[in-house]
Design an enzyme around this catalytic site. Structure first.
Site, PDB file in Angstrom:
ATOM      1  CE1 TYR A  41      -4.024   1.745  -0.312  1.00 30.73           C
ATOM      2  CE2 TYR A  41      -3.368   2.699   1.778  1.00 30.73           C
ATOM      3  CZ  TYR A  41      -4.449   2.735   0.498  1.00 30.73           C
ATOM      4  OH  TYR A  41      -5.443   3.567   0.346  1.00 30.73           O
ATOM      5  CE  LYS A  96     -20.017 -20.220 -16.534  1.00 29.00           C
ATOM      6  NZ  LYS A  96     -21.043 -19.846 -17.334  1.00 29.00           N
ATOM      7  CD  GLU A 138     -23.705 -17.938 -16.630  1.00 25.92           C
ATOM      8  OE1 GLU A 138     -24.097 -19.222 -16.897  1.00 25.92           O
ATOM      9  OE2 GLU A 138     -22.297 -17.638 -17.474  1.00 25.92           O
ATOM     10  CG  ASP A 164     -26.846 -18.464 -20.014  1.00 25.96           C
ATOM     11  OD1 ASP A 164     -26.460 -19.370 -19.453  1.00 25.96           O
ATOM     12  OD2 ASP A 164     -26.993 -17.194 -19.355  1.00 25.96           O
ATOM     13  N   GLY A 198     -34.244 -19.111 -28.439  1.00 23.59           N
ATOM     14  CA  GLY A 198     -33.566 -18.341 -27.481  1.00 23.59           C
ATOM     15  C   GLY A 198     -32.272 -17.860 -27.756  1.00 23.59           C
ATOM     16  CB  ALA A 199     -29.709 -16.628 -25.085  1.00 24.14           C
ATOM     17  CB  ALA A 200     -28.468 -21.585 -25.648  1.00 25.04           C
ATOM     18  CG  ASN A 289     -29.624 -29.258 -18.542  1.00 24.83           C
ATOM     19  OD1 ASN A 289     -29.913 -30.433 -18.351  1.00 24.83           O
ATOM     20  ND2 ASN A 289     -28.478 -28.707 -18.898  1.00 24.83           N
ATOM     21  CG  ASN A 321     -22.377 -23.967 -21.577  1.00 24.46           C
ATOM     22  OD1 ASN A 321     -22.797 -25.234 -22.106  1.00 24.46           O
ATOM     23  ND2 ASN A 321     -22.898 -22.884 -21.399  1.00 24.46           N
TER      24      ASN A 321
END
Length: 753
Positions: A41, A96, A138, A164, A198-200, A289, A321
């Site tokens: 510091y 994660k 995520e 995702d 969707g997203a995936a 899933n 993933n």
């Protein structure tokens, strides 16, 4: 094989014990003296601050930015649970973050943003840009996730990756490459049906098109059917980009004659009739899933030529993933990449596909309890393949360098691969191997101490995790009361409680025990007292008569006492060849220390025997043994009677012609530190020792407990080795998880003669 059962109570306990949450922050530099503080510091910290102000790129030299990723969510699409909000998403984001660390040694911090406004979210992440080397988005719902990721990729100069979307896409692409290879098909010729826009789903189809699939060969479906050119209902700009020129209108119509099905939708979306209508050698990736669009069993009932993958770990070909995002970021961070582009994602997919075609290492086979080889049930590597860390990041880094997003290209790729290998933590794969083998063996495990809460919790976990049946020695009322007090009252009916009052074998046990002990001063009264009232003896008698496959005890009494009780039933003394081996796991290293249980003052011959038993345990754990006989002297100096036994023991092993490395005597730093060992070029060890044979039991015990208390090492054992049955003795301060680990060791029959 039974599937693991996880109760709500266990899940909550996992997140609260030993401390709330799943990770903590620890310093990587000394912080003990005033000088340390002055350097860390004020005033020392001013120097790197000025250096970074002059040249921002040096932030990667003087801070942790280059190995730090933010896992960011607003909780609008948490797992399959929907919009739970930012705070409720934190357990997932913490999870994660620790996956980044576990699989690729990437430091990660979770950040939950309490907003559903894309602009506010984008602005918050942008403002944090100087802190991180990369951003992992995520659990953000579509279509906002598309807007957020695209804007952040445009406006930030570090990698931004929505896992995702792209994580699923990369692993899906890797598996698809291999499935088509096995089917003899080319991606550009295949008709591909995607269900779930969707997203995936959008990310999967975009990456597959980037790899050569033709636009009009790709039929995308959502809840309203096929997305075709001219459709108005339920459309947005991301769906419109994948509208096909087709007359097909339903998923059922699209599946007729299709080569590939990709599902990121809902359970049961695909019927057996749909699968039956597909082209020869169909590829089915049912990735919904927790339950797939169609199960592999259902698909194979109508098409035995199908290659099937799911998102589930209990089926072959899991699209997971964790095979992608840690290694994508590892490669991107190591070149200080500005972005993770399509070329890097494709390189990751291709490297994964190629890795699955190679021979699978023995440690992977050991971890999964079976031999894996490239084929219809193995098209994607397993998450615990140790090669992932040094195969995937170099491929990603090279693609980043070739496409101009690297700020610091890697010059020595061979050296880079070696540095990645050094990041691997071998202890995790060893524990994974023990777990898989225990589950495969399905051993009936005897837990001798049914009056101990920790032992009871371990017994419940053993059975619910699918390792086999748990037998608990105790009184039913007592077991029920203790489990109920721990919030596990529903587990009472699952466990089998055994005691002298409810067994039909007591007289058989007593006859056996009397024959063993009648010439050692024990009369019939003594035998009855031992067999009917001593839980350690009773449990040992159960094991001796085949009424269980392994025994766990020691949580309530000192190990010396327990070992004495066991010796009433089994031959488990030093003279019988019994040895105690303790595994110490610390900072990615595993070292076995022996003898920590049986031999009080081993002689030279005993030390050689201990080394051989410890080597057998090491091999049972998947380690190649390197034995060091450790003392306070090194190779004969200083001279001491105590050290002379360890000096002479290697000669005995040499005369026996053992098939493992050994050396000694030496001090612990010589045994464990490669640089110090290099000062003795004649040393026969090829690297730091992973087995330490110590002069006496007390010195072994002191060493283990100091490592545990001062360094925070994980300790497994002592592992009782060299007797006829798998018996493991826990320590009196064992947690339920420690006892469970010992039960798994017994289930794998580790240490059995």
């Amino acid at each position: 094989m039974p599937k693991a059962k996880i109760t709500n109570e266990e899940a909550l306990a996992f997140h609260i014990d030993p401390t709330p949450g799943k990770f903590e922050v620890t310093p990587s530099v000394p912080m003990t003296t005033q000088r340390d503080l002055s350097l860390a510091y004020s005033p020392g910290v001013a120097v790197p601050c000025e250096a970074i102000a002059d040249n921002p790129q040096t932030a990667y030299d003087y801070t942790n930015k280059g190995n730090l990723v933010a896992v960011i969510s607003n909780g609008t699409a948490v797992l399959g649970l929907g919009n739970l909000g930012a705070l409720a998403s934190k357990p997932v984001m913490e999870g994660k973050a620790v996956l980044f660390k576990r699989f690729a040694d990437v430091n990660s911090i979770d950040i939950e943003l309490d907003t559903e406004d894309p602009e506010a979210f984008i602005n918050a992440v942008k403002l944090m840009g100087p802190t991180f080397g990369g951003i992992n988005l995520e659990d953000i719902k579509a279509p906002e996730c598309f807007i957020i990721e695209q804007r952040l990729k445009e406006e930030m100069n570090i990698p931004v990756f929505h896992d995702d979307q792209h994580g699923t896409a990369v692993i899906c692409a890797a598996g698809l490459l291999n499935a088509l290879h096995l089917s003899g098909k080319k991606i550009e010729d295949c008709r591909i049906v995607l269900n779930g826009a969707g997203a995936a789903g959008i990310a999967c189809i975009e990456l597959i098109k980037a790899m050569g699939a033709k636009h009009d060969n790709c039929i995308v479906c959502d809840t309203k059917g096929v997305i075709y050119q001219g459709r108005k209902d339920g459309m947005n700009q991301w769906k419109s980009a994948h509208a096909a020129n087709t007359k097909l209108r339903t998923l059922e119509e699209a599946m007729d004659g299709a080569d590939v099905f990709l599902g990121v939708s809902v359970k049961g979306a695909v019927t057996q009739d749909m699968v039956a209508s597909m082209a020869d050698n169909p590829v089915i990736f049912a990735m919904a899933n927790p339950d797939p669009e169609i199960t592999p069993e259902e698909a194979h009932e109508v098409r035995n030529d199908a290659i099937v993958a799911t998102g589930r770990s209990d089926y072959p070909n899991q699209v997971n993933n964790v095979l992608g995002f840690p290694y994508l970021f590892r490669g991107a961070l190591d070149i200080n990449a500005r972005a993770i582009n399509d070329e890097m994602k494709i390189a990751c997919a291709q490297a994964l596909a190629e890795l699955a075609r190679e021979d699978v290492p023995d440690e992977v086979a050991m971890a999964y309890g079976k031999k894996l080889s490239f084929g219809r049930d193995y098209i994607i590597p397993t998450p615990f393949d140790p090669r992932l860390i040094h195969v995937i990041p170099p491929a990603v880094a090279k693609a980043g360098m070739d496409t101009g997003v690297a700020r610091r290209p890697i010059i020595d790729m061979d050296g880079y691969e070696q540095s990645l290998k050094a990041r691997m933590d071998p202890t995790a794969s060893i524990l994974r191997g023990i777990t898989a083998r225990a589950r495969k063996n399905q051993a009936t495990m005897i837990f001798a101490e049914g009056d101990n809460s920790q032992a009871l919790r371990a017994a419940v976990q053993y059975q619910r995790n699918g390792y086999g049946q748990a037998l608990v020695v105790g009184r039913e009322d007592d077991v029920k009361a203790k489990l109920t007090a721990d919030g596990l009252g529903d587990a009472v009916r699952e466990l089998r409680v055994v005691n002298a009052a409810n067994t039909e074998h007591l007289e058989t046990y007593k006859d056996f025990l009397y024959k063993r002990l009648q010439r050692q001063g024990f009369d019939h009264h003594d035998i009855h007292r031992l067999a009917a009232r001593d839980r350690h003896v009773f449990a040992s008698l159960m094991l001796a008569h085949g009424h269980g496959d392994g025994l766990i005890t020691g949580a309530t009494r000192k190990s010396a006492y327990v070992l004495d009780r066991i010796n009433h039933v089994f031959d488990a003394t030093a003279a019988d060849g019994a040895v105690g081996v303790t595994a110490v796991l610390h900072k990615g290293r595993i070292v076995l220390i022996a003898d920590t249980l049986v031999h009080e003052w081993p002689e030279t011959e005993d030390l050689a025997n201990i080394a051989e038993r410890a080597a057998a345990v090491a091999r049972g754990l998947g380690l190649e043994p390197r034995v060091a006989f450790v003392s306070f002297s090194t190779f004969g100096y200083p001279v001491s009677e105590r050290a002379s036994k360890l000096h002479e023991a290697p000669a005995i092993l040499e005369a026996r012609g053992v098939d493992f490395e050994f050396e000694g005597e030496m001090t612990a730093d010589v045994a464990l530190n490669a640089d110090v060992m290099a000062q003795y070029p004649f040393c026969r060890l090829s690297g730091p020792a992973n087995i330490l044979v110590v002069p006496a039991r007390h010195s072994a015990s002191i060493s283990v407990k100091m490592m545990q208390e001062l360094a925070g090492a994980t300790v497994i054992g002592p592992i009782l080795s060299g007797i006829d049955q798998p018996i493991q003795i826990c320590s009196t301060n064992s947690t339920s998880n420690d006892i469970l680990n010992m039960a798994m060791l017994a289930a794998t029959r580790l240490g059995k003669k």
